[in-house]
Each structure stands twice: as structure tokens, then as C-alpha cells.
Enzyme design. Structure first.
Site, short mmCIF file in Angstrom:
data_model
loop_
_atom_site.label_atom_id
_atom_site.label_comp_id
_atom_site.label_asym_id
_atom_site.label_seq_id
_atom_site.Cartn_x
_atom_site.Cartn_y
_atom_site.Cartn_z
N GLN A 1 -7.30 -2.10 4.25
CA GLN A 1 -6.28 -1.32 3.56
C GLN A 1 -6.89 -0.54 2.38
O GLN A 1 -6.36 0.46 1.94
CB GLN A 1 -5.17 -2.25 3.06
CG GLN A 1 -4.07 -1.57 2.30
CD GLN A 1 -2.85 -2.47 2.17
OE1 GLN A 1 -2.13 -2.71 3.13
NE2 GLN A 1 -2.61 -3.00 0.98
N SER B 1 0.83 -1.21 0.00
CA SER B 1 0.00 0.00 0.00
C SER B 1 0.87 1.26 0.00
O SER B 1 0.35 2.37 0.05
CB SER B 1 -0.94 0.01 1.21
OG SER B 1 -0.22 -0.13 2.42
N ASN C 1 -17.50 27.01 -23.64
CA ASN C 1 -18.29 26.01 -22.92
C ASN C 1 -17.98 26.01 -21.42
O ASN C 1 -16.83 26.19 -21.02
CB ASN C 1 -18.02 24.62 -23.51
CG ASN C 1 -18.47 24.54 -24.95
OD1 ASN C 1 -19.51 25.08 -25.31
ND2 ASN C 1 -17.67 23.89 -25.79
N ASN D 1 -2.03 -2.30 12.83
CA ASN D 1 -3.49 -2.13 12.78
C ASN D 1 -3.90 -0.79 13.40
O ASN D 1 -4.76 -0.08 12.89
CB ASN D 1 -4.19 -3.26 13.54
CG ASN D 1 -3.85 -4.62 12.98
OD1 ASN D 1 -3.23 -4.70 11.92
ND2 ASN D 1 -4.23 -5.69 13.66
N SER E 1 -14.11 25.34 -28.48
CA SER E 1 -14.33 24.14 -29.29
C SER E 1 -13.26 24.06 -30.37
O SER E 1 -12.84 25.09 -30.91
CB SER E 1 -15.71 24.20 -29.92
OG SER E 1 -15.77 23.38 -31.08
N LYS F 1 -8.26 3.67 2.30
CA LYS F 1 -7.54 4.93 2.14
C LYS F 1 -7.77 5.61 0.79
O LYS F 1 -8.01 6.82 0.73
CB LYS F 1 -6.05 4.70 2.37
CG LYS F 1 -5.74 4.60 3.86
CD LYS F 1 -4.34 4.12 4.14
CE LYS F 1 -4.24 2.63 4.25
NZ LYS F 1 -5.06 2.02 5.30
N GLU G 1 -19.28 21.72 -15.64
CA GLU G 1 -19.65 20.36 -16.06
C GLU G 1 -18.79 19.31 -15.35
O GLU G 1 -19.29 18.24 -14.96
CB GLU G 1 -19.53 20.23 -17.58
CG GLU G 1 -20.62 21.01 -18.29
CD GLU G 1 -20.38 21.15 -19.79
OE1 GLU G 1 -21.36 21.20 -20.53
OE2 GLU G 1 -19.21 21.23 -20.22
N THR H 1 -39.95 26.01 -10.72
CA THR H 1 -40.24 24.66 -10.23
C THR H 1 -40.43 23.82 -11.49
O THR H 1 -40.97 24.32 -12.49
CB THR H 1 -41.51 24.59 -9.36
OG1 THR H 1 -42.64 24.93 -10.16
CG2 THR H 1 -41.45 25.55 -8.17
N HIS H 2 -39.97 22.60 -11.44
CA HIS H 2 -40.05 21.70 -12.61
C HIS H 2 -39.39 22.34 -13.84
O HIS H 2 -39.83 22.08 -14.98
CB HIS H 2 -41.50 21.33 -12.95
CG HIS H 2 -42.31 20.90 -11.76
ND1 HIS H 2 -42.43 19.60 -11.36
CD2 HIS H 2 -43.03 21.63 -10.87
CE1 HIS H 2 -43.20 19.54 -10.28
NE2 HIS H 2 -43.56 20.75 -9.96
N LYS I 1 -17.68 29.00 -29.72
CA LYS I 1 -18.04 28.40 -28.44
C LYS I 1 -17.19 28.83 -27.26
O LYS I 1 -15.99 29.02 -27.38
CB LYS I 1 -17.93 26.87 -28.56
CG LYS I 1 -18.95 26.25 -29.49
CD LYS I 1 -20.30 26.18 -28.84
CE LYS I 1 -20.60 24.73 -28.48
NZ LYS I 1 -21.78 24.63 -27.65
N TYR J 1 -9.19 -6.55 12.81
CA TYR J 1 -8.59 -5.98 11.60
C TYR J 1 -8.58 -7.05 10.51
O TYR J 1 -8.31 -8.22 10.78
CB TYR J 1 -7.15 -5.50 11.87
CG TYR J 1 -6.46 -5.03 10.61
CD1 TYR J 1 -6.64 -3.73 10.15
CD2 TYR J 1 -5.68 -5.89 9.85
CE1 TYR J 1 -6.06 -3.30 8.97
CE2 TYR J 1 -5.09 -5.47 8.67
CZ TYR J 1 -5.29 -4.17 8.23
OH TYR J 1 -4.72 -3.75 7.07
#
Ligand code: ARG
Length: 463
Positions: A321, A22, A284, A109, A276, A324, A289, A154-155, A282, A316
Site C-alpha cells: 500500500q 489509504s 535570485n 489486491n 530578497s 502509491k 534552485e 571541463t572541471h 537581488k 500481496y
């Protein structure tokens, strides 16, 4: 160097050794592992298990490991099972056999979970600071926009006029709760497991309270077996991250929609957009996003840790492990997303004219009109039906709703006759909603002040 093997006849299989390690990811816990090991050396000294002189040699040797790792990344490039073996191996090069004494009665542990708790505490503080900054940025924008009128939805259909400050305060309050939730998770993480041994505790007369104070823990775990198997604190932290990232995603969605030319209420700062490769016009909203897209990733981390523990009985297990990377990935994603969102909100331009134009669709005052009619004595359901009929007529005939209302309403509520133009004014409709939590500018300003006071209560002390 392996920390075990006295009872073995052969070396581990190469593929398994790589699979088992690890250190490639838990090296992030190096500073925490070293701090905990130094505190443990002092605790061993205090209980008489090692001499004061040996404790100092251990503490100094551990400090050197951290310095060397910071100075020279190649110092980390040795074949080790995990961060705990790395530290003990490097310590052996500095202090010889004494390095093993620092491990007296201590199990990996408890070390793994101690280091993770310390890391989570520091990371929670860092994230909280970022969140407080985002909140302040939202509050500032909210004040700027307290009186700007826009449609509330709304909606995704225009519902009633609200102020842009009201919309910003809505997000602000969500993030206030998120900050409080994160502060709560920090508190749950800040409990000392060290002194638990592998599962049964230790026969050394360790002063665990002093050890907790030394490491800045608020409390000491009450059961050694629970202490080594407990990952609730990690799941709580990730859940706090999920709530933050999910809210960021929802805010991103609104900003993407309301900044599109069809609405144009907000302008996303150019420095958080990309162009773009084909369409030269563009710009964007990629920053937003990606924030929305990364919500799935953080939610995935929560599922990952919950599924990880669900089949594990007391004690344990090496499965743990796997905790993490879920924690690291969630934390890193949220810290970065909060910072990007802060930059976007700080640079957001507010187009009051576009907002007002959209808010002036007269149908959005329908509910306001129905309430006014009811206050003139018409039962509310009747008022609701009457206004509904006016809307239908206006749509069918193409005559303005205000004109239809002027013709029909006076028969039902004579007092409203001269007040119709006022009732149809979107800005005046928002100003009428002065109730606590309402959309009127003064209610928004009070709400934003309240949010700031709540943020101050959870702000990390260092900031
Ligand atoms: N690297 C392990 C972890 O991250 C800790 C090692 C515990 N190993 C053991 N054999 N008990 O959980």
C-alpha cells in the site's frame, strides 16, 4: 463500510483504523478504479456471471459516483479504508446489493495494481507531452544559438570554445533518451492484472484479452501471483522520473552558474526569480534552485519503492500500500519541474557578447593548436608538450600566447606561420569541428534535427 468482518468479533482500534487507511491518498485513483470496475462488470456479463441488465446498472451507477465526486468534494468525505471500499460503499447506495456482485471473484489486491497501472499510463502520457514541449523549446533555442561562441568547460574550467547551440543540443539529447525511457516504462505499465483474483486467478471464465482491450492494455499478465506482487513497473516509472529530474537538476546548475554576473551568458526570465527581503538589488534563480533541490526528493522515491519490496516474498502484503505515495510524489514533482524548466528555457535571453568575450581567452585554443601542429607532421605528444611549454611561458612572462606562438611555432611547422591568427580565433575553431556530433553550427543544426525526429517517434498519440 468495511468490505470484510464476517469473521470478526470486535471493531478495529481507532488509531489502527486511521493508520491502516489509504483513502486519503489513493482517492487519486478514483477515475481509474471506476473505469476498471465498469470494464469488470462488462466482463462478468460477457462470461455469463451477471445479466446484461445488471452490468448496465453497475456501469451507470459507477459513472454516477465519478460525477458526484467531481461535482461535490464533500461526496468523498466518508470514512473508508481505501478507494476500492469507497466505490463499493457508494455503489451500494445507488444499486443496493448488486454493488457486491460487481466484486464477484475480484480481490482488492488486483484492483489496487490495476488502478495504479492505469494511472501510470495516463500520467506517463501527460509527462511525455510536457517533455516533448521542453525538447522543442530547447531545440528552438539551440537553433537560435547555433553560431554563438562560448567556452565549453571541463572541471568548471574553460576547456575549448564551443557554440551555445552545441551546449543546448547536449541537454536536448539527454532529454531525448529520457523521453524514450519513459515511453518504455509506459509500455511496461500497460499490462492487465485484472482476472488474477487474490493470487490464484479466478474460476470464472473471464475473457481477459477482451478485458485488456476494453481498458486499452497492450498485454495480459501471465501469472496471477506475479501480477499482484509485481511493482517493477512502478519502480521503472520512478527510475524514468529520476533520470529526468536529475538531468533537470544538472541543467539548472549550469544555468545558475552561467547566468550569474561573473559569466552572464544567459539571462533567466524575471518571472521565474524572486527578490530578497533585505538586499534590494537581488533577483535570485529560485525556480532553478528548487528544480535542483527536488531531485533529492525524486531519487528518494526510487529508494523508497526499492526498499519497500526487497523483503517481500510471493503474494500481496499490506506493505505494498506504501507504493502509491512514492509514485504520486515522483510524478507530480517531475511534471511540475519539467513545466517550470520549459518556461525558463523559453524565456532565456542569450548574451552572445558575454559568451564571446569569455571564449576569447586564448588558452582555450591550445588543444586546437596542438592538433594543427600534429597535422603538420609533429607527433601529437610532442605537439602537446610544445604548446604546453608555450602556455607556461606566456603565463610566466605575461606575453600573449599568440605572440609566443608566432615566435616559436614556425621553426616546428613552417606552414602554420600565416595561419596562427586563424587558429587562435575561437569562432573559427568551432567552425572547424564539423564532424557528426561536433560543435560547428551546421553539425549542431543537423544534430538538433535528428533530436526532433527521435522525439516524434515517442510523442503520445493524443498530442
Ligand atoms: N489499499 C490496499 C493497497 O493499496 C489494497 C487493499 C488490499 N487489502 C487487502 N487486505 N488485501 O494496496
Amino acid at each position: 463500510m468495511k468490505l470484510w468482518g464476517g469473521n470478526y468479533e470486535s471493531e478495529p482500534d481507532d488509531a489502527f483504523w486511521a493508520f491502516n487507511q489509504s483513502f486519503s491518498f489513493d482517492r487519486r485513483l478514483l477515475a481509474e478504479e471506476i473505469a476498471a470496475s465498469q470494464a469488470y462488470a462488462r466482463a462478468l456479463d460477457r462470461c455469463g456471471a451477471i445479466s446484461g441488465e445488471d452490468a448496465s446498472r453497475l456501469v451507470d451507477g459507477l459513472a454516477r459516483i465519478l460525477e458526484n465526486s467531481r461535482r461535490d468534494p464533500a461526496f468523498l468525505e466518508i470514512d473508508c479504508e481505501d478507494v476500492h471500499s469507497f466505490v463499493e460503499t457508494r455503489l451500494g447506495e445507488i444499486v443496493g446489493d448488486l454493488a457486491g456482485q460487481g466484486h464477484l471473484g475480484r480481490s482488492r489486491n488486483e484492483q489496487a495494481v490495476t488502478a495504479l497501472r492505469l494511472w501510470l499510463r495516463a500520467t506517463s502520457d501527460h509527462l511525455l507531452e510536457g517533455l516533448c514541449f521542453l525538447l522543442e523549446t530547447l531545440v528552438e533555442k539551440g537553433r537560435e544559438a547555433a553560431a554563438f561562441v562560448m567556452p565549453g568547460y571541463t572541471h568548471t574550467r574553460a576547456a575549448e570554445p564551443i557554440t551555445a547551440g552545441h551546449w543546448l543540443a547536449a541537454w536536448t539529447w539527454g532529454f531525448v533518451r529520457d523521453a524514450e525511457r519513459l515511453a518504455e516504462a509506459r509500455k511496461r505499465a500497460n499490462v492487465l492484472p485484472l482476472g488474477s483474483g487474490a493470487l490464484a486467478g479466478t474460476a470464472l471464465p473471464l475473457d481477459r484479452e477482451a478485458l485488456a482491450r476494453d481498458l486499452g492494455f497492450d498485454a495480459v499478465s501471465e501469472n496471477a501471483l506475479d501480477a499482484v506482487m509485481d511493482r517493477d513497473f512502478a519502480a521503472d516509472f520512478i527510475f524514468a522520473c529520476v533520470q529526468i529530474q536529475t538531468r533537470l537538476s544538472r541543467l539548472a546548475e549550469d544555468l545558475i552558474r552561467l547566468s550569474a554576473p561573473e559569466h552572464g551568458f544567459f539571462g533567466i526570465p524575471e518571472s521565474f526569480t524572486t527578490g530578497s527581503s533585505l538586499m534590494p538589488q537581488k533577483k535570485n534563480p529560485d525556480g532553478l534552485e528548487l528544480i535542483r533541490g527536488k531531485a533529492g526528493r525524486v531519487q528518494g522515491a526510487l529508494v523508497r519503492i526499492l526498499v519497500l519490496v526487497k523483503g517481500l516474498g510471493a503474494g500481496y502484503h499490506k506493505d505494498l500500500q506504501e507504493d502509491k505515495e512514492a509514485v504520486f510524489d515522483a510524478a507530480e514533482t517531475v511534471v511540475n519541474s519539467v513545466a517550470i524548466m520549459s518556461g525558463i528555457v523559453a524565456g532565456l535571453s542569450l548574451n552572445a557578447e558575454a559568451m564571446r568575450r569569455a571564449a576569447d581567452q586564448e588558452e582555450t585554443v591550445a588543444a586546437h593548436l596542438a592538433v594543427a601542429l600534429a597535422r603538420e607532421g609533429l607527433p601529437f605528444r610532442k605537439a602537446h608538450a610544445l604548446v604546453g611549454a608555450l602556455v607556461a611561458e606566456s603565463r610566466k612572462t605575461g606575453v600573449l600566447l599568440l605572440e609566443v606562438a608566432e615566435r616559436v611555432i614556425p621553426a616546428h611547422a613552417p606552414h602554420l606561420h600565416g595561419r596562427l591568427a586563424e587558429l587562435f580565433d575561437a569562432a573559427m575553431a568551432t567552425r572547424a569541428k564539423r564532424v557528426r556530433g561536433g560543435t560547428a553550427p551546421e553539425a549542431v543544426m543537423a544534430s538538433l534535427d535528428g533530436a526532433l525526429a527521435r522525439i516524434d517517434a515517442v510523442r503520445p498519440l493524443a498530442s
